[in-house]
Design a protein around this motif. Structure first.
Motif, PDB file in Angstrom:
ATOM      1  N   LEU A   1      -7.456 -16.682 -60.660  1.00  0.00           N
ATOM      2  CA  LEU A   1      -6.897 -16.659 -62.012  1.00  0.00           C
ATOM      3  C   LEU A   1      -5.432 -17.103 -61.995  1.00  0.00           C
ATOM      4  O   LEU A   1      -5.018 -17.940 -62.810  1.00  0.00           O
ATOM      5  CB  LEU A   1      -7.015 -15.257 -62.609  1.00  0.00           C
ATOM      6  CG  LEU A   1      -6.392 -15.047 -63.987  1.00  0.00           C
ATOM      7  CD1 LEU A   1      -7.061 -15.913 -65.052  1.00  0.00           C
ATOM      8  CD2 LEU A   1      -6.464 -13.565 -64.395  1.00  0.00           C
ATOM      9  N   THR A   2      -4.654 -16.570 -61.063  1.00  0.00           N
ATOM     10  CA  THR A   2      -3.237 -16.926 -60.970  1.00  0.00           C
ATOM     11  C   THR A   2      -3.065 -18.414 -60.701  1.00  0.00           C
ATOM     12  O   THR A   2      -2.245 -19.097 -61.337  1.00  0.00           O
ATOM     13  CB  THR A   2      -2.560 -16.108 -59.863  1.00  0.00           C
ATOM     14  OG1 THR A   2      -2.648 -14.716 -60.188  1.00  0.00           O
ATOM     15  CG2 THR A   2      -1.105 -16.502 -59.710  1.00  0.00           C
TER      16      THR A   2
ATOM     17  N   VAL B   1      -1.679 -24.010 -62.395  1.00  0.00           N
ATOM     18  CA  VAL B   1      -1.975 -25.443 -62.339  1.00  0.00           C
ATOM     19  C   VAL B   1      -2.303 -26.002 -63.720  1.00  0.00           C
ATOM     20  O   VAL B   1      -1.904 -27.122 -64.064  1.00  0.00           O
ATOM     21  CB  VAL B   1      -3.132 -25.702 -61.355  1.00  0.00           C
ATOM     22  CG1 VAL B   1      -3.550 -27.173 -61.389  1.00  0.00           C
ATOM     23  CG2 VAL B   1      -2.729 -25.302 -59.935  1.00  0.00           C
ATOM     24  N   LEU B   2      -3.019 -25.228 -64.539  1.00  0.00           N
ATOM     25  CA  LEU B   2      -3.598 -25.765 -65.781  1.00  0.00           C
ATOM     26  C   LEU B   2      -3.088 -25.110 -67.061  1.00  0.00           C
ATOM     27  O   LEU B   2      -3.426 -25.568 -68.151  1.00  0.00           O
ATOM     28  CB  LEU B   2      -5.129 -25.587 -65.745  1.00  0.00           C
ATOM     29  CG  LEU B   2      -5.868 -26.240 -64.585  1.00  0.00           C
ATOM     30  CD1 LEU B   2      -7.292 -25.717 -64.526  1.00  0.00           C
ATOM     31  CD2 LEU B   2      -5.863 -27.747 -64.717  1.00  0.00           C
TER      32      LEU B   2
ATOM     33  N   VAL C   1      -6.481 -20.302 -70.145  1.00  0.00           N
ATOM     34  CA  VAL C   1      -7.099 -19.770 -68.935  1.00  0.00           C
ATOM     35  C   VAL C   1      -7.110 -18.251 -69.033  1.00  0.00           C
ATOM     36  O   VAL C   1      -6.058 -17.620 -69.176  1.00  0.00           O
ATOM     37  CB  VAL C   1      -6.343 -20.231 -67.672  1.00  0.00           C
ATOM     38  CG1 VAL C   1      -7.007 -19.653 -66.420  1.00  0.00           C
ATOM     39  CG2 VAL C   1      -6.298 -21.753 -67.591  1.00  0.00           C
ATOM     40  N   ALA C   2      -8.320 -17.678 -68.953  1.00  0.00           N
ATOM     41  CA  ALA C   2      -8.473 -16.234 -69.141  1.00  0.00           C
ATOM     42  C   ALA C   2      -9.358 -15.659 -68.046  1.00  0.00           C
ATOM     43  O   ALA C   2     -10.231 -16.340 -67.505  1.00  0.00           O
ATOM     44  CB  ALA C   2      -9.101 -15.951 -70.505  1.00  0.00           C
ATOM     45  N   SER C   3      -9.137 -14.391 -67.732  1.00  0.00           N
ATOM     46  CA  SER C   3     -10.125 -13.680 -66.928  1.00  0.00           C
ATOM     47  C   SER C   3     -11.352 -13.414 -67.803  1.00  0.00           C
ATOM     48  O   SER C   3     -11.304 -13.533 -69.035  1.00  0.00           O
ATOM     49  CB  SER C   3      -9.552 -12.357 -66.428  1.00  0.00           C
ATOM     50  OG  SER C   3      -9.384 -11.452 -67.519  1.00  0.00           O
ATOM     51  N   ARG C   4     -12.447 -13.060 -67.162  1.00  0.00           N
ATOM     52  CA  ARG C   4     -13.655 -12.737 -67.926  1.00  0.00           C
ATOM     53  C   ARG C   4     -13.369 -11.669 -68.987  1.00  0.00           C
ATOM     54  O   ARG C   4     -13.703 -11.838 -70.152  1.00  0.00           O
ATOM     55  CB  ARG C   4     -14.757 -12.243 -66.981  1.00  0.00           C
ATOM     56  CG  ARG C   4     -16.014 -11.794 -67.712  1.00  0.00           C
ATOM     57  CD  ARG C   4     -16.965 -11.041 -66.802  1.00  0.00           C
ATOM     58  NE  ARG C   4     -17.560 -11.912 -65.809  1.00  0.00           N
ATOM     59  CZ  ARG C   4     -17.479 -11.712 -64.487  1.00  0.00           C
ATOM     60  NH1 ARG C   4     -16.817 -10.669 -64.011  1.00  0.00           N
ATOM     61  NH2 ARG C   4     -18.056 -12.560 -63.650  1.00  0.00           N
ATOM     62  N   ASP C   5     -12.721 -10.592 -68.568  1.00  0.00           N
ATOM     63  CA  ASP C   5     -12.478  -9.494 -69.510  1.00  0.00           C
ATOM     64  C   ASP C   5     -11.515  -9.899 -70.619  1.00  0.00           C
ATOM     65  O   ASP C   5     -11.656  -9.450 -71.769  1.00  0.00           O
ATOM     66  CB  ASP C   5     -11.943  -8.271 -68.764  1.00  0.00           C
ATOM     67  CG  ASP C   5     -13.032  -7.598 -67.919  1.00  0.00           C
ATOM     68  OD1 ASP C   5     -14.229  -7.811 -68.199  1.00  0.00           O
ATOM     69  OD2 ASP C   5     -12.666  -6.861 -66.973  1.00  0.00           O
TER      70      ASP C   5
ATOM     71  N   ASP D   1     -15.658 -15.460 -63.659  1.00  0.00           N
ATOM     72  CA  ASP D   1     -14.526 -14.570 -63.370  1.00  0.00           C
ATOM     73  C   ASP D   1     -13.273 -15.108 -64.043  1.00  0.00           C
ATOM     74  O   ASP D   1     -12.413 -14.348 -64.492  1.00  0.00           O
ATOM     75  CB  ASP D   1     -14.297 -14.481 -61.861  1.00  0.00           C
ATOM     76  CG  ASP D   1     -15.463 -13.841 -61.140  1.00  0.00           C
ATOM     77  OD1 ASP D   1     -15.801 -12.698 -61.474  1.00  0.00           O
ATOM     78  OD2 ASP D   1     -16.041 -14.506 -60.261  1.00  0.00           O
ATOM     79  N   VAL D   2     -13.187 -16.434 -64.102  1.00  0.00           N
ATOM     80  CA  VAL D   2     -12.115 -17.128 -64.822  1.00  0.00           C
ATOM     81  C   VAL D   2     -12.781 -18.091 -65.803  1.00  0.00           C
ATOM     82  O   VAL D   2     -13.748 -18.775 -65.457  1.00  0.00           O
ATOM     83  CB  VAL D   2     -11.192 -17.895 -63.860  1.00  0.00           C
ATOM     84  CG1 VAL D   2     -10.159 -18.727 -64.622  1.00  0.00           C
ATOM     85  CG2 VAL D   2     -10.499 -16.929 -62.903  1.00  0.00           C
TER      86      VAL D   2
END
Length: 395
Positions: free
Chosen positions: A312-313, A318-319, A325-329, A351-352
């Motif tokens: 995730l980090t 990068v993007l 860009v999010a975590s699943r939760d 997961d991401v």
């Protein structure tokens, strides 16, 4: 003066993404609204702008977004004349749902449920039972349809309530798992040409006092993917489907409503390294990733166990100026997949989750060569991809 490092753009925040209008203005709200108007039990008319009709026909044109239609009045004069009728005369579009992709949208429209409930939250997603990527459009590898998507379709519920229901589409779609779990109920009529489909849809619409008919056309999307929307091939398909809509509209029986909509819009993405980031050649994006799912503008990223936070980090660093860009939760909490997530769907989501804001793709040239070569793309939450028409003609 050159740009200072202190002027570097901030990463996009998760809550800045324009979430689809689940429950009030999404594709999933269309068929329940029509069915409620025909007195089908347990259906909710979430699109209060629409007036009930005894006979309802939905014509879904794959890939014809709201913005693309508005930009081409010369190629689509008939549909352009109906823009003011969209969404019950408000002149507004619907939102497709996230991701804005065919398998997800067809399941949303057919079940009347958002992706977090029906369980088709992407082009390819991980099957938690096997650990493999599952292509939900082509249903590869084969998975038991009723287990993957257990809810009844609106067509099945309408049929059980005594409404005459029918689907009119290309013959090859009749027995596909996606049709079974998203669009089945009543009778299926396979017709090869667009003209034959329009004529059969009108016939089925007139076959009973209460009827619900669905018909479909694919090649606007097909030409967009292959040649882009700035091509003669794409414009030719738009001209053709405009004539099909008019042909069907002119055959409506009494007390009927025709709704013309789409599963998503599309954008053309240039072929250069700035706009096409190749996962297969980017060691930073690959680090800690076990599986890459989704598609170029709507990625599900499945991390090696224990590496979720690092992935995730990295993806944010990068993007994060071009993608949400999010975590699943985080994606679930933000409502990207709808207000609720069924337990069986939770681990299908990456997961991401990475959704493009800019005109950019995360391609995978080695593992996804065909998809990586497409000119036109879709999947994310931008208006060009999310907004779809809901044009209306009444007899």
């Amino acid at each position: 003066m050159s740009q200072s490092v202190w002027d570097h753009p901030e990463p996009l925040t998760v809550d800045s993404a324009p979430v689809p209008e689940y429950g009030s203005g999404s594709l999933a709200d269309l068929l329940p609204t029509l069915a409620a108007g025909m007195d089908v039990p347990d259906m909710t008319a979430s699109l209060g702008e629409l007036s009930p009709a005894d006979r309802n026909c939905v014509f879904l044109i794959d890939g014809l977004g709201w913005e693309q239609l508005k930009a081409h009045p010369d190629e689509a004069p008939f549909m352009s004349s109906l823009l003011g009728s969209s969404r019950g005369g408000t002149g507004r579009p619907l939102t497709a749902g996230y991701p804005a992709t065919t398998a997800t949208s067809l399941a949303s429209i057919g079940t009347g449920l958002p992706p977090g409930a029906h369980g088709l939250p992407g082009y390819t997603v991980r099957n938690p039972e096997t650990g493999e990527l599952m292509n939900q459009l082509r249903w590869i590898p084969w998975t038991k349809p009723g287990t993957w998507q257990p809810y009844p379709t609106v067509f099945q519920l309408a049929d059980a309530a005594g409404v005459h229901t029918a689907q009119v589409s290309a013959p090859q779609f009749q027995n596909t798992p996606l049709t079974k779990i998203a669009l089945s109920g009543g009778t299926f009529h396979g017709r090869l040409t667009g003209e034959e489909r329009m004529d059969k849809a009108a016939e089925q619409l007139a076959a009973a006092d209460r009827s619900l008919v669905y018909t479909y056309y694919a090649e606007v999307d097909g030409k967009g993917h292959r040649f882009g929307m700035d091509s003669d091939a794409w414009r030719g398909q738009l001209m053709y489907v405009d004539r099909l809509v008019q042909r069907l509209a002119e055959q409506l029986p009494p007390r009927a409503a025709l709704y013309v909509t789409a599963d998503h819009g599309m954008i053309d993405v240039p072929f250069d390294e700035q706009h096409r980031i190749d996962f297969d050649e980017d060691w930073e994006l690959r680090a800690g990733v076990a599986l890459l799912g989704g598609e170029g503008r709507a990625r599900h990223v499945y991390a090696v166990p224990g590496a979720e936070s690092d992935v995730l980090t990295c993806w944010r660093e990068v993007l994060g100026e071009q993608f949400w860009v999010a975590s699943r939760d985080e994606a679930i909490a933000a409502g990207w997949f709808g207000p609720h997530i069924d337990e069986r769907v939770y681990a299908r989501i990456g997961d991401v989750v990475a959704a493009a804001r800019d005109d950019v793709l995360i391609i995978a040239s080695e593992r996804e060569p065909k998809e990586s070569a497409m000119v036109g793309n879709h999947g994310s939450m931008t208006p060009a991809e999310q907004h779809v028409p809901l044009l209306e003609v009444r007899s």
